[in-house]
Design a protein around this motif. Structure first.
Motif, mmCIF file in Angstrom:
data_model
loop_
_atom_site.group_PDB
_atom_site.id
_atom_site.type_symbol
_atom_site.label_atom_id
_atom_site.label_comp_id
_atom_site.label_asym_id
_atom_site.label_seq_id
_atom_site.Cartn_x
_atom_site.Cartn_y
_atom_site.Cartn_z
ATOM 1 N N GLN A 25 0.493 -4.101 -8.039
ATOM 2 C CA GLN A 25 0.443 -3.892 -6.596
ATOM 3 C C GLN A 25 1.583 -4.679 -5.969
ATOM 4 O OE1 GLN A 25 -3.214 -5.127 -4.813
ATOM 5 N NE2 GLN A 25 -2.599 -4.517 -2.762
ATOM 6 N N SER A 26 2.283 -4.049 -5.029
ATOM 7 C CA SER A 26 3.329 -4.725 -4.278
ATOM 8 C C SER A 26 2.909 -4.745 -2.813
ATOM 9 C CB SER A 26 4.668 -3.997 -4.431
ATOM 10 O OG SER A 26 5.628 -4.561 -3.571
ATOM 11 N N ASP A 27 2.497 -5.911 -2.332
ATOM 12 C CA ASP A 27 2.080 -6.043 -0.941
ATOM 13 C C ASP A 27 3.258 -5.910 0.010
ATOM 14 O OD1 ASP A 27 -0.592 -6.371 -1.562
ATOM 15 O OD2 ASP A 27 -0.422 -8.547 -1.722
ATOM 16 N N SER A 28 4.431 -6.360 -0.415
ATOM 17 C CA SER A 28 5.602 -6.299 0.463
ATOM 18 C C SER A 28 6.057 -4.865 0.714
ATOM 19 C CB SER A 28 6.758 -7.108 -0.123
ATOM 20 O OG SER A 28 7.146 -6.585 -1.376
ATOM 21 N N GLU A 29 5.818 -3.962 -0.256
ATOM 22 C CA GLU A 29 6.210 -2.561 -0.099
ATOM 23 C C GLU A 29 5.032 -1.641 0.179
ATOM 24 O OE1 GLU A 29 8.258 -1.743 -3.780
ATOM 25 O OE2 GLU A 29 10.168 -2.020 -2.772
ATOM 26 N N ASN A 30 3.812 -2.174 0.194
ATOM 27 C CA ASN A 30 2.600 -1.379 0.381
ATOM 28 C C ASN A 30 2.534 -0.216 -0.597
ATOM 29 O OD1 ASN A 30 1.622 -2.959 2.503
ATOM 30 N ND2 ASN A 30 2.852 -1.830 3.991
ATOM 31 N N CYS A 31 2.731 -0.520 -1.887
ATOM 32 C CA CYS A 31 2.712 0.528 -2.891
ATOM 33 C C CYS A 31 2.193 -0.027 -4.210
ATOM 34 C CB CYS A 31 4.099 1.134 -3.069
ATOM 35 S SG CYS A 31 5.280 -0.003 -3.773
ATOM 36 N N TRP A 32 2.097 0.861 -5.181
ATOM 37 C CA TRP A 32 1.602 0.545 -6.512
ATOM 38 C C TRP A 32 2.664 0.970 -7.514
ATOM 39 C CZ3 TRP A 32 -3.259 -1.590 -6.541
ATOM 40 C CH2 TRP A 32 -3.951 -1.527 -5.328
ATOM 41 N N TYR A 33 2.781 0.229 -8.587
ATOM 42 C CA TYR A 33 3.689 0.578 -9.669
ATOM 43 C C TYR A 33 2.876 0.761 -10.936
ATOM 44 C CZ TYR A 33 7.737 -0.595 -6.830
ATOM 45 O OH TYR A 33 8.697 -0.613 -5.852
ATOM 46 N N ILE A 34 3.098 1.893 -11.595
ATOM 47 C CA ILE A 34 2.420 2.169 -12.859
ATOM 48 C C ILE A 34 3.463 2.121 -13.966
ATOM 49 C CG2 ILE A 34 1.110 3.846 -14.194
ATOM 50 C CD1 ILE A 34 -0.051 4.899 -11.609
ATOM 51 N N ASP A 35 3.239 1.225 -14.897
ATOM 52 C CA ASP A 35 4.087 1.099 -16.073
ATOM 53 C C ASP A 35 3.345 1.771 -17.224
ATOM 54 O OD1 ASP A 35 5.927 0.401 -17.972
ATOM 55 O OD2 ASP A 35 5.417 -1.730 -18.003
ATOM 56 N N PHE A 36 3.698 3.031 -17.482
ATOM 57 C CA PHE A 36 2.981 3.811 -18.487
ATOM 58 C C PHE A 36 3.904 4.874 -19.067
ATOM 59 C CE2 PHE A 36 0.145 7.188 -19.943
ATOM 60 C CZ PHE A 36 -0.743 6.453 -20.711
ATOM 61 N N ALA A 37 3.745 5.160 -20.326
ATOM 62 C CA ALA A 37 4.487 6.215 -21.030
ATOM 63 C C ALA A 37 5.995 6.022 -20.922
ATOM 64 C CB ALA A 37 4.069 7.600 -20.542
ATOM 65 N N GLY A 38 6.428 4.791 -20.979
ATOM 66 C CA GLY A 38 7.850 4.507 -21.008
ATOM 67 C C GLY A 38 8.571 4.545 -19.680
ATOM 68 N N LYS A 39 7.829 4.592 -18.574
ATOM 69 C CA LYS A 39 8.502 4.562 -17.277
ATOM 70 C C LYS A 39 7.686 3.776 -16.265
ATOM 71 C CE LYS A 39 7.014 8.853 -15.049
ATOM 72 N NZ LYS A 39 7.498 10.081 -14.440
#
Length: 121
Positions: A25-39
């Motif tokens: 979770q990135s509070d500064s960008e109000n978004c989520w990052y998924i690290d899955f399947a090589g990306k």
């Protein structure tokens, strides 16, 4: 001469992680990052819910029991999102586990926050 692009630093908070991937979770960008399947893919909360719905709608049992000679791949594409996943059945199961754990952690965080504010109030 080669030009270098300096990307701004983003602060991540890990929400949930398994052996096959992680969600941050990135509070500064109000978004989520998924690290899955090589990306590493960036999602807003609405698209994260759409991804969860798309993964949960895949009938894994039917795909495993199907004796057709069709490949065991699924394409997961979210409307209004730049990311697309082409996943095997094992990867789909792993992504489903990752999403389930993430939403359990989010629910748990909400419950703890709610209980603490009831005590203080």
């Amino acid at each position: 001469m080669q030009e270098l692009t300096i990307l701004p630093s983003v602060d991540f908070s890990e929400v949930y992680s398994t052996g096959s991937g992680s969600i941050y979770q990135s509070d500064s960008e109000n978004c989520w990052y998924i690290d899955f399947a090589g990306k590493l893919a960036r999602f807003d909360y609405r698209n994260l819910l759409k991804l969860k719905k798309a993964v949960y709608q895949i009938d894994i049992e039917n795909l495993l029991l199907n004796s057709d000679k069709a490949p065991d791949l699924e394409i997961i594409f979210i409307c209004a999102c730049d990311h697309c996943y082409v996943l095997s059945l094992i990867q789909i199961i792993a992504l489903k586990e990752l999403l389930q754990g993430t939403f359990v952690m989010l629910d748990l965080n909400h419950i703890i926050y709610d209980r603490l504010h009831r005590i203080v109030a």
